[in-house]
Write a protein that holds these residues in place. Structure first.
Motif, PDB file in Angstrom:
ATOM      1  N   PRO A  22       0.802  -1.230   0.000  1.00 56.43           N
ATOM      2  CA  PRO A  22       0.000   0.000   0.000  1.00 56.43           C
ATOM      3  C   PRO A  22       0.831   1.275   0.000  1.00 56.43           C
ATOM      4  CG  PRO A  22      -0.750  -1.548   1.702  1.00 56.43           C
ATOM      5  CD  PRO A  22       0.556  -2.051   1.191  1.00 56.43           C
ATOM      6  N   TRP A  23       2.068   1.190   0.451  1.00 58.06           N
ATOM      7  CA  TRP A  23       2.895   2.399   0.586  1.00 58.06           C
ATOM      8  C   TRP A  23       3.616   2.775  -0.713  1.00 58.06           C
ATOM      9  CZ3 TRP A  23       3.323  -2.057   3.510  1.00 58.06           C
ATOM     10  CH2 TRP A  23       4.247  -2.994   3.046  1.00 58.06           C
ATOM     11  N   ARG A  24       3.458   1.984  -1.771  1.00 59.54           N
ATOM     12  CA  ARG A  24       4.193   2.299  -3.004  1.00 59.54           C
ATOM     13  C   ARG A  24       3.822   3.686  -3.542  1.00 59.54           C
ATOM     14  NH1 ARG A  24       0.940  -1.744  -5.245  1.00 59.54           N
ATOM     15  NH2 ARG A  24       2.716  -3.154  -5.443  1.00 59.54           N
ATOM     16  N   TYR A  25       2.591   4.132  -3.268  1.00 53.88           N
ATOM     17  CA  TYR A  25       2.143   5.414  -3.804  1.00 53.88           C
ATOM     18  C   TYR A  25       2.761   6.595  -3.051  1.00 53.88           C
ATOM     19  CZ  TYR A  25      -1.078   2.295  -6.081  1.00 53.88           C
ATOM     20  OH  TYR A  25      -1.596   1.270  -6.815  1.00 53.88           O
ATOM     21  N   ILE A  26       3.348   6.305  -1.900  1.00 57.96           N
ATOM     22  CA  ILE A  26       4.066   7.344  -1.157  1.00 57.96           C
ATOM     23  C   ILE A  26       5.485   7.493  -1.691  1.00 57.96           C
ATOM     24  CG2 ILE A  26       4.845   8.075   1.138  1.00 57.96           C
ATOM     25  CD1 ILE A  26       2.626   6.359   2.324  1.00 57.96           C
ATOM     26  N   PHE A  27       6.032   6.411  -2.210  1.00 61.66           N
ATOM     27  CA  PHE A  27       7.430   6.391  -2.652  1.00 61.66           C
ATOM     28  C   PHE A  27       7.505   6.311  -4.179  1.00 61.66           C
ATOM     29  CE2 PHE A  27       7.325   4.393   1.586  1.00 61.66           C
ATOM     30  CZ  PHE A  27       8.098   5.321   2.266  1.00 61.66           C
ATOM     31  N   LYS A  28       6.987   7.339  -4.828  1.00 65.15           N
ATOM     32  CA  LYS A  28       7.083   7.416  -6.286  1.00 65.15           C
ATOM     33  C   LYS A  28       8.424   7.991  -6.724  1.00 65.15           C
ATOM     34  CE  LYS A  28       2.132   7.848  -7.233  1.00 65.15           C
ATOM     35  NZ  LYS A  28       1.068   8.707  -7.819  1.00 65.15           N
ATOM     36  N   THR A  29       9.051   8.743  -5.837  1.00 71.47           N
ATOM     37  CA  THR A  29      10.369   9.304  -6.112  1.00 71.47           C
ATOM     38  C   THR A  29      11.283   9.002  -4.932  1.00 71.47           C
ATOM     39  OG1 THR A  29       9.789  11.444  -5.132  1.00 71.47           O
ATOM     40  CG2 THR A  29       9.404  11.165  -7.507  1.00 71.47           C
ATOM     41  N   SER A  30      12.573   9.193  -5.135  1.00 64.78           N
ATOM     42  CA  SER A  30      13.547   8.864  -4.093  1.00 64.78           C
ATOM     43  C   SER A  30      13.718  10.046  -3.133  1.00 64.78           C
ATOM     44  CB  SER A  30      14.887   8.509  -4.742  1.00 64.78           C
ATOM     45  OG  SER A  30      15.825   8.102  -3.770  1.00 64.78           O
ATOM     46  N   TRP A  31      12.644  10.385  -2.422  1.00 63.98           N
ATOM     47  CA  TRP A  31      12.715  11.529  -1.514  1.00 63.98           C
ATOM     48  C   TRP A  31      13.325  11.207  -0.150  1.00 63.98           C
ATOM     49  CZ3 TRP A  31      10.093  10.911   3.011  1.00 63.98           C
ATOM     50  CH2 TRP A  31       9.024  10.007   3.018  1.00 63.98           C
ATOM     51  N   PRO A  32      13.218   9.939   0.376  1.00 65.44           N
ATOM     52  CA  PRO A  32      13.826   9.704   1.698  1.00 65.44           C
ATOM     53  C   PRO A  32      15.348   9.731   1.625  1.00 65.44           C
ATOM     54  CG  PRO A  32      12.183   8.019   1.154  1.00 65.44           C
ATOM     55  CD  PRO A  32      12.500   8.741  -0.103  1.00 65.44           C
ATOM     56  N   SER A  33      15.952  10.111   2.726  1.00 65.46           N
ATOM     57  CA  SER A  33      17.413  10.073   2.798  1.00 65.46           C
ATOM     58  C   SER A  33      17.875   8.626   2.898  1.00 65.46           C
ATOM     59  CB  SER A  33      17.904  10.863   4.020  1.00 65.46           C
ATOM     60  OG  SER A  33      17.498  10.214   5.220  1.00 65.46           O
ATOM     61  N   GLU A  34      19.177   8.408   2.721  1.00 70.21           N
ATOM     62  CA  GLU A  34      19.713   7.047   2.779  1.00 70.21           C
ATOM     63  C   GLU A  34      19.522   6.439   4.173  1.00 70.21           C
ATOM     64  OE1 GLU A  34      21.226   5.621  -0.270  1.00 70.21           O
ATOM     65  OE2 GLU A  34      19.865   7.272  -0.692  1.00 70.21           O
ATOM     66  N   ASP A  35      19.642   7.256   5.215  1.00 67.99           N
ATOM     67  CA  ASP A  35      19.456   6.750   6.578  1.00 67.99           C
ATOM     68  C   ASP A  35      18.008   6.326   6.813  1.00 67.99           C
ATOM     69  OD1 ASP A  35      22.107   7.211   7.161  1.00 67.99           O
ATOM     70  OD2 ASP A  35      21.749   9.205   8.020  1.00 67.99           O
ATOM     71  N   ILE A  36      17.078   7.135   6.317  1.00 69.55           N
ATOM     72  CA  ILE A  36      15.657   6.797   6.477  1.00 69.55           C
ATOM     73  C   ILE A  36      15.334   5.518   5.710  1.00 69.55           C
ATOM     74  CG2 ILE A  36      13.304   7.537   5.898  1.00 69.55           C
ATOM     75  CD1 ILE A  36      14.148  10.387   6.497  1.00 69.55           C
ATOM     76  N   LYS A  37      15.911   5.350   4.532  1.00 73.05           N
ATOM     77  CA  LYS A  37      15.671   4.131   3.756  1.00 73.05           C
ATOM     78  C   LYS A  37      16.146   2.898   4.510  1.00 73.05           C
ATOM     79  CE  LYS A  37      15.965   6.258  -0.845  1.00 73.05           C
ATOM     80  NZ  LYS A  37      16.739   6.358  -2.106  1.00 73.05           N
ATOM     81  N   GLU A  38      17.297   3.010   5.165  1.00 68.88           N
ATOM     82  CA  GLU A  38      17.818   1.870   5.924  1.00 68.88           C
ATOM     83  C   GLU A  38      16.887   1.490   7.070  1.00 68.88           C
ATOM     84  OE1 GLU A  38      21.793   2.368   7.236  1.00 68.88           O
ATOM     85  OE2 GLU A  38      22.617   2.646   5.223  1.00 68.88           O
ATOM     86  N   LEU A  39      16.231   2.486   7.660  1.00 71.97           N
ATOM     87  CA  LEU A  39      15.282   2.203   8.737  1.00 71.97           C
ATOM     88  C   LEU A  39      13.955   1.693   8.202  1.00 71.97           C
ATOM     89  CD1 LEU A  39      15.866   5.339  11.004  1.00 71.97           C
ATOM     90  CD2 LEU A  39      16.627   2.997  11.451  1.00 71.97           C
TER      91      LEU A  39
END
Length: 421
Positions: free
Chosen positions: A101-118
């Motif tokens: 369900p969250w794919r629509y929030i992540f259409k672009t690479s807006w999170p930082s690398e640290d946030i992605k790891e979490l």
């Protein structure tokens, strides 16, 4: 507790169809508003005018609603296809949304690398929970597409072979045609029809364990027939050709929206004949990478100015089988099954269900019927390379045999009989 679960389900369904619900609300609201104004102006009764506007919207709105769901029309037959397939399309859409369900929030690479790891471990855990929760939905969709739709369209093609044989060795007229009817009837509707229903049932079990979704691939009729037909005369037939000039990796591309497949099918740079078609396929995506959640050094290689080879190399290193990314220019999700070595070209991961011809607005008859998903040397060899998948196929056969012999009676006696009697 039941009330909470009920409202969670309602919320998830509303989220899955939010675009369509908004389009419907705007459409119905417009008609009701105009009706209210006319009713107030002419009859001093805005309420009655609003009611008339509502039913007018309902009466004329089915075409608009299906258009909002991605339908485009070229004939009354195509309109009937989209209308008939609405509930089936809805179930498939619901499964597609609820698996991530969250794919629509992540259409672009807006999170930082640290946030992605979490985020990634948390989202992986949520996927496991949703995998368990959506098991009944997966099973239902698998049965509808693998048995009902695939079985119906394929048996129709096989019956056609009895009366209009396309195999050169069987093609005859007059008396030769007549004496060949019993042989063709046994070969096509009986033998191949049995294999079709058996593999559909087996794959229903497999799709319950290994998630599969119905996706769409746009091409022309020449390529569509070469990919799907059973009687192969050249090694290049029966294959999906991996796209080399791709934005999301080197591989075979699919869309979750039918209108996107049509757009690709009608691209004059791709079309080699006058029949744009859509291959409706069951696709086992496997381990998916959403490029927006990948390291930015990977994400930037998706798109017009990217490097697909980098995406494939990263996928191979991390055991990803599918790339998922949001095509910002087109405004849709695309799925690339990585295939730089032709390993999915005669696939069990990609299983054509039927071919839809946009020019005629009807399902396309495939001479000789579709290629079998399972009963093929290339596919069986691929299955045998994986001990776990081979074991799953054997278990699926056992489950199907048990159901045919005993399970259907248990299901009827214990669960279904009181609904029909």
């Amino acid at each position: 507790m039941f009330t909470i679960i009920f409202w969670i389900i309602i919320a998830l369904v509303a989220y899955a169809f939010r675009e369509q619900l908004i389009a419907i609300a705007v459409y119905v609201g417009f008609f009701m508003g105009v009706g209210a104004l006319i009713g107030w102006w002419l009859f001093d009764n805005a309420s009655a005018g609003s009611t008339v506007g509502f039913w007018t919207a309902v009466f004329f709105g089915i075409r608009y609603i299906t258009t909002a769901m991605g339908a485009e029309y070229s004939s009354i037959f195509e309109y009937a296809y989209y209308l008939f397939s609405l509930p089936i399309w809805g179930l498939n859409r619901l499964q597609h949304v609820l698996t991530e369900p969250w794919r629509y929030i992540f259409k672009t690479s807006w999170p930082s690398e640290d946030i992605k790891e979490l985020l990634c471990p948390v989202l992986y855990f949520l996927q496991l929970v949703l995998y368990i929760a959506t098991t009944p939905l997966r099973t239902l969709n698998a049965f509808i597409y693998n048995v009902l739709i695939y079985g119906t369209t394929e048996i129709y093609d096989l019956v056609c072979e009895v009366f209009h044989p396309t195999n050169w060795d069987e093609h005859a007229d007059g008396f030769d045609w007549l004496i060949g009817v019993p042989y063709r009837f046994f070969k096509y509707p009986i033998y191949h029809g049995f294999l079709t229903l058996l593999e559909g049932a087996v794959w229903t079990v497999i799709d319950t364990v290994i998630p599969a979704i119905t996706l769409y691939h746009g091409t022309d009729l020449t390529a569509g027939r070469a990919i799907t037909k059973k009687n192969v005369r050249a090694w290049t037939e029966g294959t999906f050709t991996a796209s080399q000039s791709s934005w999301g990796g080197i591989g075979v591309y699919f869309a979750s929206r039918r209108s996107v497949a049509r757009r690709y099918a009608e691209d004059p740079y791709r079309l080699s004949d006058s029949n744009p078609v859509m291959l409706v396929c069951r696709v086992s995506l496997g381990k998916i990478i959403n490029y927006s959640l990948a390291p930015y050094s990977i994400y930037k290689n998706a798109g017009a100015n990217g490097n697909p080879a980098v995406l494939n190399k990263y996928a191979e290193k991390n055991d990803y089988t599918t790339g998922e990314w949001w095509n910002q220019r087109g405004g849709y999700w695309e799925y690339c099954l990585f295939d730089w070595q032709n390993r999915y070209n005669h696939p069990w991961r990609i299983r054509p269900v039927f071919v839809f011809n946009f020019r005629t607005g009807m399902a396309q008859h495939i001479d000789g019927g579709l290629r079998h998903w399972l009963f093929s040397k290339v596919v069986i060899d691929d299955i045998l390379k994986s001990t776990r998948f081979c074991f799953l196929v054997i278990i699926a056969f056992i489950v199907v045999i048990w159901f045919v012999l005993y399970g259907w009676k248990v299901l009827w006696d214990e669960y279904l009989w009181y609904y029909f009697i």
